[in-house]
Design a protein around this motif. Sequence first.
Motif, PDB file in Angstrom:
ATOM      1  N   VAL A 166       0.844  -1.206   0.000  1.00 28.89           N
ATOM      2  CA  VAL A 166       0.000   0.000   0.000  1.00 28.89           C
ATOM      3  C   VAL A 166       0.873   1.247   0.000  1.00 28.89           C
ATOM      4  O   VAL A 166       0.574   2.234  -0.678  1.00 28.89           O
ATOM      5  N   ASN A 167       1.977   1.201   0.724  1.00 23.94           N
ATOM      6  CA  ASN A 167       2.879   2.349   0.767  1.00 23.94           C
ATOM      7  C   ASN A 167       3.475   2.655  -0.606  1.00 23.94           C
ATOM      8  O   ASN A 167       3.765   3.820  -0.916  1.00 23.94           O
ATOM      9  N   LEU A 168       3.650   1.650  -1.434  1.00 24.80           N
ATOM     10  CA  LEU A 168       4.220   1.864  -2.764  1.00 24.80           C
ATOM     11  C   LEU A 168       3.293   2.686  -3.661  1.00 24.80           C
ATOM     12  O   LEU A 168       3.744   3.262  -4.651  1.00 24.80           O
ATOM     13  N   PHE A 169       2.007   2.715  -3.323  1.00 19.34           N
ATOM     14  CA  PHE A 169       1.044   3.486  -4.122  1.00 19.34           C
ATOM     15  C   PHE A 169       0.892   4.923  -3.623  1.00 19.34           C
ATOM     16  O   PHE A 169       0.173   5.714  -4.255  1.00 19.34           O
ATOM     17  N   ASP A 170       1.538   5.274  -2.525  1.00 13.76           N
ATOM     18  CA  ASP A 170       1.356   6.602  -1.944  1.00 13.76           C
ATOM     19  C   ASP A 170       2.251   7.627  -2.625  1.00 13.76           C
ATOM     20  O   ASP A 170       3.078   8.280  -1.986  1.00 13.76           O
ATOM     21  N   ARG A 172       0.827   9.679  -5.413  1.00 13.84           N
ATOM     22  CA  ARG A 172      -0.038  10.702  -5.992  1.00 13.84           C
ATOM     23  C   ARG A 172      -1.232  10.908  -5.078  1.00 13.84           C
ATOM     24  O   ARG A 172      -1.631   9.996  -4.349  1.00 13.84           O
ATOM     25  N   PRO A 173      -1.849  12.097  -5.116  1.00  9.80           N
ATOM     26  CA  PRO A 173      -2.962  12.383  -4.210  1.00  9.80           C
ATOM     27  C   PRO A 173      -4.090  11.354  -4.295  1.00  9.80           C
ATOM     28  O   PRO A 173      -4.643  11.104  -5.366  1.00  9.80           O
ATOM     29  N   GLY A 174      -4.413  10.752  -3.166  1.00  5.64           N
ATOM     30  CA  GLY A 174      -5.536   9.833  -3.063  1.00  5.64           C
ATOM     31  C   GLY A 174      -5.303   8.428  -3.556  1.00  5.64           C
ATOM     32  O   GLY A 174      -6.152   7.558  -3.324  1.00  5.64           O
ATOM     33  N   ARG A 175      -4.182   8.165  -4.178  1.00  8.28           N
ATOM     34  CA  ARG A 175      -3.993   6.860  -4.820  1.00  8.28           C
ATOM     35  C   ARG A 175      -3.950   5.719  -3.810  1.00  8.28           C
ATOM     36  O   ARG A 175      -4.654   4.719  -3.958  1.00  8.28           O
ATOM     37  N   ALA A 176      -3.136   5.844  -2.778  1.00 10.18           N
ATOM     38  CA  ALA A 176      -3.004   4.753  -1.809  1.00 10.18           C
ATOM     39  C   ALA A 176      -4.319   4.514  -1.073  1.00 10.18           C
ATOM     40  O   ALA A 176      -4.704   3.365  -0.825  1.00 10.18           O
ATOM     41  N   ALA A 177      -5.021   5.586  -0.717  1.00 11.11           N
ATOM     42  CA  ALA A 177      -6.302   5.436  -0.018  1.00 11.11           C
ATOM     43  C   ALA A 177      -7.331   4.763  -0.920  1.00 11.11           C
ATOM     44  O   ALA A 177      -8.122   3.932  -0.453  1.00 11.11           O
ATOM     45  N   LYS A 178      -7.340   5.098  -2.204  1.00  6.54           N
ATOM     46  CA  LYS A 178      -8.257   4.435  -3.141  1.00  6.54           C
ATOM     47  C   LYS A 178      -7.938   2.947  -3.260  1.00  6.54           C
ATOM     48  O   LYS A 178      -8.841   2.106  -3.229  1.00  6.54           O
ATOM     49  N   VAL A 179      -6.663   2.632  -3.404  1.00  5.01           N
ATOM     50  CA  VAL A 179      -6.253   1.231  -3.528  1.00  5.01           C
ATOM     51  C   VAL A 179      -6.647   0.458  -2.270  1.00  5.01           C
ATOM     52  O   VAL A 179      -7.181  -0.655  -2.344  1.00  5.01           O
ATOM     53  N   ALA A 180      -6.406   1.058  -1.098  1.00  6.42           N
ATOM     54  CA  ALA A 180      -6.744   0.390   0.161  1.00  6.42           C
ATOM     55  C   ALA A 180      -8.252   0.183   0.280  1.00  6.42           C
ATOM     56  O   ALA A 180      -8.715  -0.872   0.720  1.00  6.42           O
ATOM     57  N   ALA A 181      -9.031   1.184  -0.123  1.00  3.91           N
ATOM     58  CA  ALA A 181     -10.488   1.069  -0.032  1.00  3.91           C
ATOM     59  C   ALA A 181     -11.025  -0.009  -0.970  1.00  3.91           C
ATOM     60  O   ALA A 181     -11.906  -0.790  -0.596  1.00  3.91           O
ATOM     61  N   VAL A 182     -10.493  -0.053  -2.189  1.00  4.29           N
ATOM     62  CA  VAL A 182     -10.932  -1.085  -3.144  1.00  4.29           C
ATOM     63  C   VAL A 182     -10.554  -2.473  -2.643  1.00  4.29           C
ATOM     64  O   VAL A 182     -11.340  -3.425  -2.722  1.00  4.29           O
ATOM     65  N   ALA A 183      -9.350  -2.614  -2.106  1.00  3.76           N
ATOM     66  CA  ALA A 183      -8.927  -3.900  -1.547  1.00  3.76           C
ATOM     67  C   ALA A 183      -9.823  -4.307  -0.384  1.00  3.76           C
ATOM     68  O   ALA A 183     -10.180  -5.486  -0.236  1.00  3.76           O
ATOM     69  N   ALA A 184     -10.201  -3.336   0.450  1.00  2.00           N
ATOM     70  CA  ALA A 184     -11.084  -3.629   1.586  1.00  2.00           C
ATOM     71  C   ALA A 184     -12.446  -4.115   1.101  1.00  2.00           C
ATOM     72  O   ALA A 184     -13.005  -5.086   1.643  1.00  2.00           O
ATOM     73  N   LEU A 185     -12.973  -3.476   0.084  1.00  4.77           N
ATOM     74  CA  LEU A 185     -14.269  -3.896  -0.458  1.00  4.77           C
ATOM     75  C   LEU A 185     -14.191  -5.299  -1.043  1.00  4.77           C
ATOM     76  O   LEU A 185     -15.105  -6.107  -0.874  1.00  4.77           O
ATOM     77  N   SER A 186     -13.092  -5.609  -1.722  1.00  6.75           N
ATOM     78  CA  SER A 186     -12.954  -6.936  -2.328  1.00  6.75           C
ATOM     79  C   SER A 186     -12.842  -8.018  -1.254  1.00  6.75           C
ATOM     80  O   SER A 186     -13.368  -9.121  -1.413  1.00  6.75           O
ATOM     81  N   THR A 224       3.514   6.214   7.781  1.00 12.92           N
ATOM     82  CA  THR A 224       2.735   5.970   8.990  1.00 12.92           C
ATOM     83  C   THR A 224       1.344   5.452   8.657  1.00 12.92           C
ATOM     84  O   THR A 224       0.896   4.430   9.183  1.00 12.92           O
ATOM     85  N   GLY A 225       0.642   6.157   7.783  1.00  8.27           N
ATOM     86  CA  GLY A 225      -0.729   5.775   7.452  1.00  8.27           C
ATOM     87  C   GLY A 225      -0.821   4.639   6.464  1.00  8.27           C
ATOM     88  O   GLY A 225      -1.627   3.709   6.637  1.00  8.27           O
ATOM     89  N   ALA A 226      -0.010   4.692   5.404  1.00  7.22           N
ATOM     90  CA  ALA A 226      -0.095   3.660   4.369  1.00  7.22           C
ATOM     91  C   ALA A 226       0.292   2.287   4.913  1.00  7.22           C
ATOM     92  O   ALA A 226      -0.358   1.280   4.620  1.00  7.22           O
ATOM     93  N   ASN A 227       1.337   2.239   5.728  1.00  3.06           N
ATOM     94  CA  ASN A 227       1.738   0.956   6.314  1.00  3.06           C
ATOM     95  C   ASN A 227       0.667   0.403   7.248  1.00  3.06           C
ATOM     96  O   ASN A 227       0.410  -0.804   7.266  1.00  3.06           O
ATOM     97  N   ALA A 228       0.030   1.270   8.031  1.00  2.00           N
ATOM     98  CA  ALA A 228      -1.012   0.821   8.952  1.00  2.00           C
ATOM     99  C   ALA A 228      -2.217   0.263   8.200  1.00  2.00           C
ATOM    100  O   ALA A 228      -2.734  -0.809   8.538  1.00  2.00           O
ATOM    101  N   LEU A 229      -2.663   0.967   7.171  1.00  2.00           N
ATOM    102  CA  LEU A 229      -3.805   0.488   6.385  1.00  2.00           C
ATOM    103  C   LEU A 229      -3.469  -0.841   5.711  1.00  2.00           C
ATOM    104  O   LEU A 229      -4.278  -1.774   5.715  1.00  2.00           O
TER     105      LEU A 229
END
Length: 284
Positions: A166-170, A172-186, A224-229
């Motif tokens: 997830v940290n590797l996607f952080d 561009r703005p919003g990218r890591a959070a979008k990836v994490a949210a989509v993964a959570a939904l799946s 901090t945030g990307a690794n936790a998510l």
Amino acid sequence: MTAPLRSAVAVGGAVAAGARAGDLLRRNPPGGADRWERTNHAGRPLTLLEGPTAALAVAVGCLAARPGRRAAGVLAAAGAAGLGALDDLVERPEDRSGGARGLRGHLAALQRGRLTTGAWKVLGIGATGLAAAAVADGPRTSGRGPARALDVLVGGALVAGAANLVNLFDLRPGRAAKVAAVAALSLSAGPGAADARPLAGAVAGACAVVLRDDLAGRSMLGDTGANALGAVLGVAALARWGRTGRAVALGAVVALTLASEKVSFSRLIEAQPLLRELDRLGRP
């Protein structure tokens, strides 16, 4: 508490905790606001306070999961966030300028006898990932002996690998959070996902809290945030799948991580019209 109620409480708890944490951190940033200020890819200033906000939110959301998963989720989130903060706040400029970037860069520096904050993070998240995997299922469901050890090893690698991915996607703005949210939904979809849903809900709730400012370029998750998510997504994967599913998921995480060392995810996304539009969705 029923499974649907656990999921709802997880999402609501993460959103409420994230909103409150974000407000408190903006008023009283630890070490002062300057300590958290960075410059984004476009040269504009932003804050890394989104990271601890997301980490606190996802950890609180994990409290709605079943006991073993709850402990694993909180442990994974806290460990990954703490070690991510070490890299965010204490990284030495000479390490980054010297090429200590990405997993390969930090391991190469370690081979040369230089222990970077990134290497500490890799080793530390690996250790907390193993600990989270050890408590996620509990000894009664996982058995003992070599099979148990293998389950913990695979599970720990999945938690740590997901945190890093997830940290590797952080970038561009919003990218890591979008990836994490989509993964959570799946991870929440389909039969057999009941135990994973509260953990996935915690991730989705945390993403919902931080996504607006992230997309606007005012803040970013940072390590901090990307690794936790990502770490909590790894625990959700443990709750979602058995041995075969976990092994497949770990293989996918390893493949994407190795690919990132050779290919730029940003270039790949920009080259695909659909991915490019989804990546830019919501940005000013």
